[in-house]
Design an enzyme around this catalytic site. Sequence first.
Site, PDB file in Angstrom:
ATOM      1  N   LYS A 229       0.005 -10.454   2.657  1.00 50.91           N
ATOM      2  CA  LYS A 229      -0.221 -10.128   4.069  1.00 50.91           C
ATOM      3  C   LYS A 229      -0.310 -11.407   4.909  1.00 50.91           C
ATOM      4  O   LYS A 229       0.230 -11.474   6.011  1.00 50.91           O
ATOM      5  CB  LYS A 229      -1.493  -9.287   4.230  1.00 50.91           C
ATOM      6  CG  LYS A 229      -1.343  -7.852   3.737  1.00 50.91           C
ATOM      7  CD  LYS A 229      -0.277  -7.104   4.523  1.00 50.91           C
ATOM      8  CE  LYS A 229      -0.084  -5.672   4.048  1.00 50.91           C
ATOM      9  NZ  LYS A 229       1.091  -5.025   4.644  1.00 50.91           N
TER      10      LYS A 229
ATOM     11  N   TYR B  95      -2.207  -8.914  -2.766  1.00 45.17           N
ATOM     12  CA  TYR B  95      -2.050  -8.168  -1.514  1.00 45.17           C
ATOM     13  C   TYR B  95      -2.371  -9.062  -0.311  1.00 45.17           C
ATOM     14  O   TYR B  95      -1.597  -9.163   0.638  1.00 45.17           O
ATOM     15  CB  TYR B  95      -2.982  -6.961  -1.562  1.00 45.17           C
ATOM     16  CG  TYR B  95      -3.043  -6.132  -0.318  1.00 45.17           C
ATOM     17  CD1 TYR B  95      -1.996  -5.283   0.038  1.00 45.17           C
ATOM     18  CD2 TYR B  95      -4.168  -6.158   0.503  1.00 45.17           C
ATOM     19  CE1 TYR B  95      -2.079  -4.493   1.168  1.00 45.17           C
ATOM     20  CE2 TYR B  95      -4.258  -5.371   1.634  1.00 45.17           C
ATOM     21  CZ  TYR B  95      -3.204  -4.535   1.962  1.00 45.17           C
ATOM     22  OH  TYR B  95      -3.292  -3.754   3.079  1.00 45.17           O
TER      23      TYR B  95
ATOM     24  N   GLY C 102       3.066   7.543   3.385  1.00 39.52           N
ATOM     25  CA  GLY C 102       1.787   6.930   3.009  1.00 39.52           C
ATOM     26  C   GLY C 102       0.658   7.330   3.936  1.00 39.52           C
ATOM     27  O   GLY C 102       0.824   8.155   4.836  1.00 39.52           O
ATOM     28  N   GLN C 103      -0.506   6.718   3.698  1.00 38.37           N
ATOM     29  CA  GLN C 103      -1.707   7.104   4.445  1.00 38.37           C
ATOM     30  C   GLN C 103      -1.530   6.889   5.954  1.00 38.37           C
ATOM     31  O   GLN C 103      -1.866   7.761   6.752  1.00 38.37           O
ATOM     32  CB  GLN C 103      -2.916   6.302   3.947  1.00 38.37           C
ATOM     33  CG  GLN C 103      -4.233   6.824   4.506  1.00 38.37           C
ATOM     34  CD  GLN C 103      -5.366   5.809   4.402  1.00 38.37           C
ATOM     35  OE1 GLN C 103      -5.163   4.664   3.997  1.00 38.37           O
ATOM     36  NE2 GLN C 103      -6.553   6.239   4.762  1.00 38.37           N
TER      37      GLN C 103
HETATM   38  N1  SER Z   1      -7.434  -0.618   2.732  1.00 37.01           N
HETATM   39  C1  SER Z   1      -6.713  -1.708   2.197  1.00 37.01           C
HETATM   40  C2  SER Z   1      -7.049  -1.927   0.771  1.00 37.01           C
HETATM   41  O1  SER Z   1      -8.149  -1.613   0.386  1.00 37.01           O
HETATM   42  C3  SER Z   1      -7.058  -2.963   2.950  1.00 37.01           C
HETATM   43  O2  SER Z   1      -6.038  -3.275   3.801  1.00 37.01           O
HETATM   44  O3  SER Z   1      -6.238  -2.413   0.054  1.00 37.01           O
END
Ligand code: SER
Length: 319
Positions: free
Chosen positions: A146, A142, A12-13
Site C-alpha cells: 500500500k 500488505y 469484495g467488501q
Molecule cells: N482492514 C484491512 C486489513 O485488516 C486494513 O486495511 O487488512
Amino acid sequence: MKEKIIVTGACGQIGSELTVALREQWGNEAVIATDVKTPEGELADGPFAHFDVLDRDRLGALIQQHKPTQVYHLAAMLSATAEKYPLKGWQLNMDSLLYLLEAAVEANIRKVFFPSSIGAFGSHTPKDQTPQYTTMDPSTVYGISKLAGEGWCQYYFEKRGLDIRSVRYPGLISYKTLPGGGTTDYAIDIFYQALQKGNYTSFLSADTPLPMMYMPDAIKGTLQLMEAPADQLTVRTSYNFAGFTFTPDQLAQAIQQHIPSFTIQYEPDYRQAIADSWPSSIDDSFARKEWGWQPGYSLEDMVADMLKNIRAKTATNTY
Ligand code: SER
C-alpha cells in the site's frame, strides 16, 4: 460529462457497496463491475465482466471495449492473508496497480481511485492522531504494497498527469459482504457470533485500539473525494481518513448495551502483532479541509445499525 466506470474487485467488501452507490449516482449501465468471483445480490443487477487483474491483455480489452472515464481499482489481498502468501500478495497488489496506471495514462482515463490503508503505517508511526505526513514503516506485505502504491500514485500524478486519488481506509465495518482476510475482521465477525451464539473469541486482545469506520461513511467519503475539484487536492499519495476508534473490549460493551448476556474472551494470534504496528487514531484534517470530509456515524450508531441489519439478514438467511 457522461461517465463510464470500471470497478475492479467489485465483489469484495468495499466493491460490493461502492459499485451499487456508483450505479445510483451514474446509472446502472455506466458502471461495469469486474471480479474473478461471480456477483451476487444487488451487484448482479448491472453490467459485469469476469476479470483477473493480473491479466494485462484482458485489461487492455476491457478498456478498449468500455472506454472508461474512471476506474476504481479495489482488487487486493488484505493484511492477514498476504502474510500467509507474501509473494502472491505483493504481485496481486503491486503488478495490478502498475498495469492499470500505465493503461490509464495510455487510454487517457480521467480519474482513478486507489485504496490505501492504515496498514501503510508502521511501528515507528506516532500512534495517536497519526498525522498525514509522518514516519511510515509498515511491517506487513500488505502495508508495504500500500505504501509503495501510494508512491506510484503520486509519481503518476506528477510525472504522467494522471488524476489518481486515494484514501487510507481504516478497518471497515459492514454487513453486506464479509471482508476476506483482514486484521480488522474481528469487528465484523463479533456481530454474527453475538447474534448466533451470544459469545465471541477475539483474535485481538481486549485493549487493542484501532481506527475503524462504518461502510456508509466510507462510501460517502470515497465518492466525495472523487467528485472534489482536482485543484483543491494537495495530497496525491493518500488521504488520512477517520471514523472512530475502539478496542475489542469497547466494542463488546457497546454490543452488550443491546445484548446484555453477550460474553467475550480473548485469544490473540499472529494478527495481534499486525494490529500493534498500526495507529490507534488518525488525524484526517487534510481530508476535512480539502474535500469536506466528515463522518456521520458514531460507534453506538454503527453497533445499532449492524445488529439491526444482521438480524434481518440472518432471519432471511441471505448471507
Ligand atoms: N482492514 C484491512 C486489513 O485488516 C486494513 O486495511 O487488512
